[in-house]
Scaffold this motif. Structure first.
Motif, mmCIF file in Angstrom:
data_model
loop_
_atom_site.group_PDB
_atom_site.id
_atom_site.type_symbol
_atom_site.label_atom_id
_atom_site.label_comp_id
_atom_site.label_asym_id
_atom_site.label_seq_id
_atom_site.Cartn_x
_atom_site.Cartn_y
_atom_site.Cartn_z
ATOM 1 N N THR A 22 0.834 -1.213 0.000
ATOM 2 C CA THR A 22 0.000 0.000 0.000
ATOM 3 C C THR A 22 0.862 1.253 0.000
ATOM 4 O OG1 THR A 22 -1.738 -1.168 1.229
ATOM 5 C CG2 THR A 22 -1.851 1.228 1.191
ATOM 6 N N LEU A 26 1.054 4.219 -2.737
ATOM 7 C CA LEU A 26 0.897 5.640 -2.383
ATOM 8 C C LEU A 26 2.099 6.451 -2.846
ATOM 9 C CD1 LEU A 26 -0.570 5.271 1.228
ATOM 10 C CD2 LEU A 26 -1.774 6.142 -0.780
ATOM 11 N N TYR A 30 1.535 9.438 -5.561
ATOM 12 C CA TYR A 30 1.791 10.843 -5.240
ATOM 13 C C TYR A 30 3.023 11.384 -5.965
ATOM 14 C CZ TYR A 30 -1.930 11.192 -1.830
ATOM 15 O OH TYR A 30 -3.169 11.244 -1.241
ATOM 16 N N THR A 47 6.584 8.678 3.064
ATOM 17 C CA THR A 47 6.867 7.271 3.356
ATOM 18 C C THR A 47 7.682 7.147 4.639
ATOM 19 O OG1 THR A 47 6.897 6.796 0.978
ATOM 20 C CG2 THR A 47 7.830 5.130 2.428
ATOM 21 N N ARG A 65 -2.911 6.115 5.372
ATOM 22 C CA ARG A 65 -3.222 6.729 4.075
ATOM 23 C C ARG A 65 -3.459 8.234 4.239
ATOM 24 N NH1 ARG A 65 -5.601 1.964 4.754
ATOM 25 N NH2 ARG A 65 -5.269 0.289 3.226
ATOM 26 N N PHE A 68 -0.154 9.905 5.168
ATOM 27 C CA PHE A 68 0.689 10.051 3.982
ATOM 28 C C PHE A 68 0.280 11.295 3.197
ATOM 29 C CE2 PHE A 68 2.487 9.364 -0.113
ATOM 30 C CZ PHE A 68 3.513 8.454 0.032
ATOM 31 N N LYS A 69 -1.017 11.432 2.964
ATOM 32 C CA LYS A 69 -1.537 12.572 2.211
ATOM 33 C C LYS A 69 -1.250 13.887 2.929
ATOM 34 C CE LYS A 69 -5.836 14.384 0.233
ATOM 35 N NZ LYS A 69 -7.285 14.131 0.049
#
Length: 207
Positions: A22, A26, A30, A47, A65, A68-69
């Motif tokens: 995952t 991501l 991105y 990360t 998630r 991370f964003k």
């Protein structure tokens, strides 16, 4: 070891594999979203941030998630400034090494340039863990990474060894490595960087 223990181990490995894949997705998503060049370093920083939170172990239900964003957007500018340092200084040192090896051919100068290059690599490996841990400005992050890399020689050597072992894993299990290469490489860097930072912090506190 009983069947129950083996099942638990298999479950944990499967869970971490899903997290790794995952995070890899991501990272790629991105990076592309930022136009690849401008997206790479913010995605890499994110990360490091997510894996750092995993290592703290304070929240097993971490919404990585969303984390991370959030890191991607929050640290976009600073991450790219660190990236410019990595690319600029690295290119300069690499060019100097090529000129030294091809044209100058002065042994002492070449050894000195190699020392600078290894120092640069060690500093770069500490950049993102230190940036995530201390939230310093890019300039202070670079300075602190340099200090930590030289004050924690054992951890720095272990960090290089960890990257080497993960690379060997990539040769042995290429499918796993392709599916989660970035998280697999970030994990030992983060781990040994945390140990080095903790060691330096305790040393400063004891003075």
């Amino acid at each position: 070891m009983g069947k129950k223990d083996l099942n638990q181990i298999n479950y944990s490995l499967g869970e971490w594999l899903v997290k790794g894949v995952t995070l890899q997705f991501l990272f790629i998503f991105y990076t592309v979203r930022g136009g690849i060049f401008l997206g790479f370093f913010p995605a890499l920083t994110s990360t490091f941030a997510v894996i750092y939170q995993f290592m703290l172990g304070e929240n097993n239900d971490l919404d990585y998630r969303s984390l991370f964003k959030r890191y991607y957007h929050k640290q976009f500018k600073e991450s790219n400034l660190l990236g410019l340092f990595i690319i600029g200084v690295g290119a300069f040192l690499w060019l100097d090494l090529q000129i030294s090896a091809t044209y100058l051919k002065i042994s002492m100068l070449h050894v000195l340039l190699l020392f600078f290059f290894v120092t640069y690599i060690a500093t770069v490996l500490y950049l993102f863990p230190i940036y995530i841990r201390y939230q310093l400005s890019p300039i202070l992050t670079i300075r602190q990474a340099f200090i930590v890399s030289f004050s924690s020689i054992i951890e720095t050597c272990a960090l290089f060894l960890g990257i080497g072992l993960v690379s060997l894993l990539g040769v042995a299990l290429p499918i796993v490595f392709i599916g989660a290469s970035i998280p697999l490489l970030v994990w030992p860097i983060n781990w040994f960087a945390i140990q080095a930072c903790t060691k330096l912090e305790k040393k400063i506190q004891s003075q």
